[in-house]
Structure formats: C-alpha cells, structure tokens
Design an enzyme around this catalytic site. Structure first.
Site, short mmCIF file in Angstrom:
data_model
loop_
_atom_site.label_atom_id
_atom_site.label_comp_id
_atom_site.label_asym_id
_atom_site.label_seq_id
_atom_site.Cartn_x
_atom_site.Cartn_y
_atom_site.Cartn_z
N TYR A 138 51.65 -0.14 114.33
CA TYR A 138 52.01 0.56 114.94
C TYR A 138 51.66 1.96 114.88
O TYR A 138 52.46 3.00 115.23
CB TYR A 138 53.88 0.61 114.84
CG TYR A 138 54.19 -0.67 115.63
CD1 TYR A 138 53.66 -2.03 115.39
CD2 TYR A 138 55.05 -0.69 116.45
CE1 TYR A 138 54.45 -3.31 116.13
CE2 TYR A 138 55.93 -1.77 117.06
CZ TYR A 138 55.35 -2.86 116.78
OH TYR A 138 55.84 -4.25 117.58
N LYS A 191 48.65 -10.82 106.01
CA LYS A 191 47.51 -11.58 106.29
C LYS A 191 46.18 -11.03 105.75
O LYS A 191 45.16 -10.88 106.13
CB LYS A 191 47.38 -11.64 108.10
CG LYS A 191 46.40 -12.76 108.18
CD LYS A 191 46.92 -14.32 108.29
CE LYS A 191 45.67 -15.11 108.74
NZ LYS A 191 45.95 -16.42 108.26
N ASP A 248 58.13 -7.60 112.56
CA ASP A 248 58.86 -7.87 113.90
C ASP A 248 58.84 -9.48 114.50
O ASP A 248 59.65 -9.69 114.81
CB ASP A 248 57.97 -6.88 115.10
CG ASP A 248 58.66 -6.86 116.16
OD1 ASP A 248 59.84 -6.97 116.22
OD2 ASP A 248 58.07 -6.78 117.24
N ASP A 252 62.45 -12.18 114.46
CA ASP A 252 62.56 -12.70 115.76
C ASP A 252 62.50 -14.31 115.57
O ASP A 252 63.63 -14.79 115.84
CB ASP A 252 61.55 -12.67 116.87
CG ASP A 252 61.65 -11.27 117.77
OD1 ASP A 252 62.44 -10.39 117.24
OD2 ASP A 252 61.29 -11.10 118.87
#
Ligand code: GGG
Length: 354
Positions: A138, A191, A248, A252
């Site tokens: 981001y 990752k 994020d 969820d």
C-alpha cells in the site's frame, strides 16, 4: 467527568448505520460506567456523497480537523459512484497514512452461539492479526502506461515498499502484544519465496528480533499455506503479523472463520500517540444491504470496545464485550450469521445486557 472528544466519520453505505449503532451503545456504556466518562461526538460527513459535491472524499484540511480529537470512529468507504481506488485512497488510507496509524490491529473473536465453518466450535479460539498499515503493498508507488505504446499495450507497475524501520516497529508491536497473551505465540507471514526483496528483508528482521523475545514462541509461514492453516489448524494460531495486503486478506478469512466479516473489529493505531487513532469495523460499505437495517453492527460495536481500551477504560471494554457475547448467546443474530435480527435488535440486546 472525563469527556472523550470523538470524531465520527460514517463514510459510505452501511457505515452510517453501524456507527450509529456503535455510538448508541458507547453512550450507554458511558452512562452506566463506574468511571464517570462521557463522549462528545463531532460528525464529519465525508465519503462518496462529499465527493459528488466537492470532487474529493474529504476536505483538503481534513487531517487538521481530525488531529485535535481523542479518537476517530469510522464506518466504511466504497460506493458505485466513485472508483474504489479513488474512494479508498481519498478517505481511509488518507487518514491512516496521514495520521501515522501504522499498526492495524484486527482481533478475531469467536462469539457464543454463532455458527462457524470450523469443524470445532471455535470456543477456545482467539486470534489477533497485526497488519502493517503504512507501507508494503500500500505504498502507492508505481504508474501506468509506462511503455507509451498505447491501447492494448499498456504497462502498469505497482511497487511494494518495505523499510527495515517499518518492519521492525510493526513486529515489535506484535511481539509485545503476543507476550501479553496466554499462549505467547507469534506467526510471521510473507510470500518471501516469490517476493525476493522486500519480504526477504521482512523475514530477516523477524529472525533478528526473535532473540529479544525469548518468551514468545515464533514461526514463519508463507501466506498460501497460512490460508489453509486458518481452516485446518486454527488452534496453532495466536498473534499473526503480516504486510499490509497479506494481513488484510488473512483477517477477512479469519473473521469469516469466526462466522462473518460483520463481526470483525479493528484499531488503526498510532502507537506513539502523536495523532488520534481510528477505530472501525473491518467490513466495507456493503452497498447491497445499505439502508435495509440489517447490517451486522457487532464489528462496529467491538471497535468501540477497542476504542475504550485505547482511552484507558479497560473495565468498560470488557463489560461491553460481555454484553455482545450475551446478545449472541441469546440468539440475536443478523442475517449474515443465519439469524433474522435487525441492526436495531442487536443494539437493543446489547443494551439489555450492559
Ligand atoms: N471499514 C473498512 C472499510 O471501509 N474498508 C474498505 C476497503 O475497501 N478497505 C480495503 C483496505 O483498507 O485495504
């Protein structure tokens, strides 16, 4: 009496409905508190409606308006009228990044009587996802049409930014949090086998910091394996620290494992307290159910509990969570949880149990 000065930013869609529910509950918590507290609310009607009039999601001096408040209570952002990347960057991310709220804390709490997709009841599960909230994927770095080759050949670049300082501060926050919890376990997620620069730096910082927290049990996990682990080995998780995008997505998933995204609360914290922190449900604006009066207010109400803790009112936060638990145990559940209760029914049930 201590009066907390709260900026209320309802935003878009169901945001207005759930923060109204949360505000009603928080005012009732204050009225019934042993601590002699109150809330003074100032509403800022920013979001897609504001955009239609002004061509921006919030005023240019919006951060200056928010700065003097003790905290910000936020609803949701997103609508069909404004492209999602414009609304997100114009409001939520502008506030988080502009006010240095670099730690996004997202607890996943399992409520009694709420059906979950887990094979177990989930009764003894309780996770916290710690999301790096200022950089990573981001960072907003990149550009489009870099090739200049025109339609059909456009090229876009989106760059992630990982700084050693940014990695270290979010990890230390997560380590400190893990050591306050009974299981004292922290899992770092990347990752880094594929993202060979930034996420390898992340791994190296995590490895270095582990030596400072010998009382915290640690492991590292790739994000794809982590998605499976949430479902198959949920009891192996406690605190999870991950980059902006990975956390994020995982939070969820975690809240869906607890029954619904509508349950998930979050705190966007400036841990150094130079700026107000912001409390909001994890869910977005849910335009499909906006205005129907059935949005699940639990994520917003529980974000209110996080705000109470941030303001130093731990006893009231605990009392509020017990009331939320009691309302769920009594079967007062909105349609996302398989129930028929309205937003107002949930508020009434929580108020009854305060
Ligand atoms: N209340 C949170 C919210 O409105 N989220 C909207 C959204 O699209 N968030 C994506 C993100 O922050 O990464």
């Amino acid at each position: 009496m201590t009066t907390y000065d709260i900026a209320l930013v309802p935003g878009d869609g169901v945001g207005g409905e759930v923060v109204a529910a949360g505000r009603e509950v928080l005012d009732a918590v204050a009225r019934t508190s042993d601590a002699d507290i109150g809330f003074a609310w100032t509403t800022y009607d920013w979001g897609s409606g504001y955009f239609a009039e002004h061509g921006r999601m919030m005023p240019e001096d919006g951060l200056d308006l928010l700065a003097p408040h003790d905290a910000i209570y936020f609803g949701a952002v997103g609508s069909a009228q404004v492209p999602d990347h414009v609304s997100l960057w114009g409001l939520r991310l502008r506030i988080c990044q502009g006010l240095d709220q670099w730690a996004n804390v997202r607890p996943v709490r399992f409520l009694p009587n709420v059906p979950t997709p887990l094979r177990t009841t989930g009764a003894d599960l309780d996770w916290v996802v710690v999301r790096e909230n200022s950089e990573g994927e981001y960072a907003g770095l990149g550009g489009r049409n870099l090739s200049g080759r025109g339609p059909g050949n456009e090229v876009a670049v989106q760059t992630s930014l990982f700084t050693e300082k940014g990695c270290e501060r979010i990890m230390r926050y997560a380590f400190e949090l893990a050591r306050t919890r009974p299981r004292r376990r922290l899992t770092s997620v990347t990752k880094s086998n594929a993202q060979q620069y930034g996420m390898v730096l992340w791994d190296e910082v995590f490895t270095r910091l582990r030596a400072d927290y010998p009382d915290v049990e640690t492991d590292s996990c790739l994000v794809d394996a982590m998605a499976a682990r949430f479902v198959l080995r949920p009891a192996s998780l406690d605190v999870i620290v991950a980059s902006n995008l990975n956390a994020d997505i995982l939070s969820d998933l975690g809240s869906a494992m607890a029954g619904s995204l509508g349950l998930a609360a979050s705190a966007n914290l400036d841990p150094e307290r130079r700026h107000p922190s912001m409390f909001e449900p994890v869910h977005g604006s849910a335009p499909d159910i906006a205005g129907l009066g059935v949005a699940n207010p639990v994520g917003a109400i529980e974000s209110g509990a996080l705000m109470l803790e941030h303001l130093g009112q731990d006893a009231d936060a605990a009392r509020l969570r017990r009331a939320v638990d009691a309302a769920a145990a009594a079967g007062v559940l909105t349609p996302d949880l398989g129930g028929t209760a309205s937003t107002a029914d949930v508020v009434r049930a929580v108020l009854d149990h305060l």
